[in-house]
Design a protein around this motif. Sequence first.
Motif, short mmCIF file in Angstrom:
data_model
loop_
_atom_site.label_atom_id
_atom_site.label_comp_id
_atom_site.label_asym_id
_atom_site.label_seq_id
_atom_site.Cartn_x
_atom_site.Cartn_y
_atom_site.Cartn_z
N VAL A 127 1.00 -1.26 0.01
CA VAL A 127 0.11 -0.01 0.01
C VAL A 127 0.92 1.19 -0.29
O VAL A 127 1.92 1.34 0.87
CB VAL A 127 -0.99 0.07 1.23
N THR A 128 0.82 2.09 -0.99
CA THR A 128 1.44 3.43 -0.99
C THR A 128 0.75 4.29 -0.07
O THR A 128 -0.48 4.17 0.30
CB THR A 128 1.68 3.81 -2.57
N SER A 129 1.38 5.44 0.18
CA SER A 129 1.03 6.64 0.59
C SER A 129 -0.17 7.16 0.18
O SER A 129 -1.21 7.69 0.70
CB SER A 129 2.17 7.47 1.34
N GLU A 130 -0.16 7.33 -1.09
CA GLU A 130 -1.31 7.71 -1.96
C GLU A 130 -2.34 6.99 -1.92
O GLU A 130 -3.43 7.60 -1.97
CB GLU A 130 -0.58 7.84 -3.76
N GLU A 131 -2.44 5.79 -1.77
CA GLU A 131 -3.43 4.83 -1.80
C GLU A 131 -4.06 4.67 -0.29
O GLU A 131 -4.92 3.69 -0.06
CB GLU A 131 -3.55 3.64 -2.54
N TYR A 132 -3.29 4.85 0.79
CA TYR A 132 -3.52 4.66 2.05
C TYR A 132 -4.88 4.77 2.59
O TYR A 132 -5.40 4.02 3.24
CB TYR A 132 -2.38 5.24 3.02
N HIS A 133 -5.21 6.12 2.30
CA HIS A 133 -6.61 6.42 2.85
C HIS A 133 -7.80 5.34 2.32
O HIS A 133 -8.61 4.99 3.01
CB HIS A 133 -6.87 7.89 2.59
N ASP A 134 -7.69 5.29 1.00
CA ASP A 134 -8.69 4.80 0.37
C ASP A 134 -8.75 2.93 0.78
O ASP A 134 -9.82 2.56 1.21
CB ASP A 134 -8.50 4.61 -1.14
N ILE A 135 -7.61 2.43 0.95
CA ILE A 135 -7.50 1.00 1.52
C ILE A 135 -7.95 1.24 2.91
O ILE A 135 -8.57 0.31 3.46
CB ILE A 135 -5.95 0.49 1.33
N ALA A 136 -7.48 2.20 3.67
CA ALA A 136 -7.84 2.21 5.43
C ALA A 136 -9.22 2.27 5.55
O ALA A 136 -9.85 1.36 6.13
CB ALA A 136 -7.29 3.07 5.98
N MET A 137 -9.77 3.04 4.62
CA MET A 137 -11.30 3.13 4.53
C MET A 137 -12.12 1.95 4.23
O MET A 137 -13.19 1.45 5.03
CB MET A 137 -11.96 4.48 3.79
N LEU A 138 -11.39 1.31 3.37
CA LEU A 138 -12.16 -0.04 2.80
C LEU A 138 -11.96 -1.11 3.76
O LEU A 138 -13.23 -1.92 4.04
CB LEU A 138 -11.39 -0.41 1.60
N LEU A 139 -10.73 -1.28 4.43
CA LEU A 139 -10.64 -2.10 5.50
C LEU A 139 -11.47 -1.93 6.84
O LEU A 139 -11.83 -2.97 7.61
CB LEU A 139 -9.20 -2.32 6.02
N TYR A 140 -11.88 -0.60 7.14
CA TYR A 140 -12.61 -0.39 8.26
C TYR A 140 -13.90 -0.93 8.15
O TYR A 140 -14.59 -1.18 9.17
CB TYR A 140 -12.73 1.09 8.63
N LYS A 141 -14.26 -1.08 7.22
CA LYS A 141 -15.62 -1.77 6.73
C LYS A 141 -15.88 -3.34 7.53
O LYS A 141 -16.82 -3.72 8.12
CB LYS A 141 -16.20 -1.94 5.08
N GLY A 142 -14.50 -3.87 7.39
CA GLY A 142 -14.51 -5.19 8.11
C GLY A 142 -15.08 -6.51 7.43
O GLY A 142 -14.50 -7.66 7.51
N THR A 143 -16.11 -6.25 6.46
CA THR A 143 -16.90 -7.29 5.77
C THR A 143 -16.94 -6.89 4.16
O THR A 143 -17.04 -5.89 4.03
CB THR A 143 -17.90 -7.65 6.43
N PHE A 144 -16.54 -7.93 3.31
CA PHE A 144 -16.61 -7.65 1.97
C PHE A 144 -17.37 -8.72 0.99
O PHE A 144 -17.13 -9.81 1.77
CB PHE A 144 -15.11 -7.39 1.38
#
Length: 94
Positions: free
Chosen positions: A34-51
């Motif tokens: 995960v790059t610093s540029e995509e960190y926010h989007d990945i973090a927000m996705l993972l906070y969902k917890g279920t996919f």
Amino acid sequence: MVSKIMLDERVIQLNSYEEEKVNELYKVSVIFDVTSEEYHDIAMLLYKGTFDVKIPEKEIMFRGAIYNYSTSITNLYEKDQVGQYKLTLVEEKD
């Protein structure tokens, strides 16, 4: 080797992929950068917890939840950083 996974509609390129079945349910462990540029989007996705989990190369699809995850770096807000994420997902029972 499996090169990508989809969490909901987000495609993530993988460095490592392992899969097993536990009580007839999928358990998938992946490692990805995960790059610093995509960190926010990945973090927000993972906070969902279920996919909705898709592994296109193996034609596997299931509803999965985070079992475990960690990262090699804690401050990806700094520019030009790359962290390695380890993520394990388990299939939810219907």
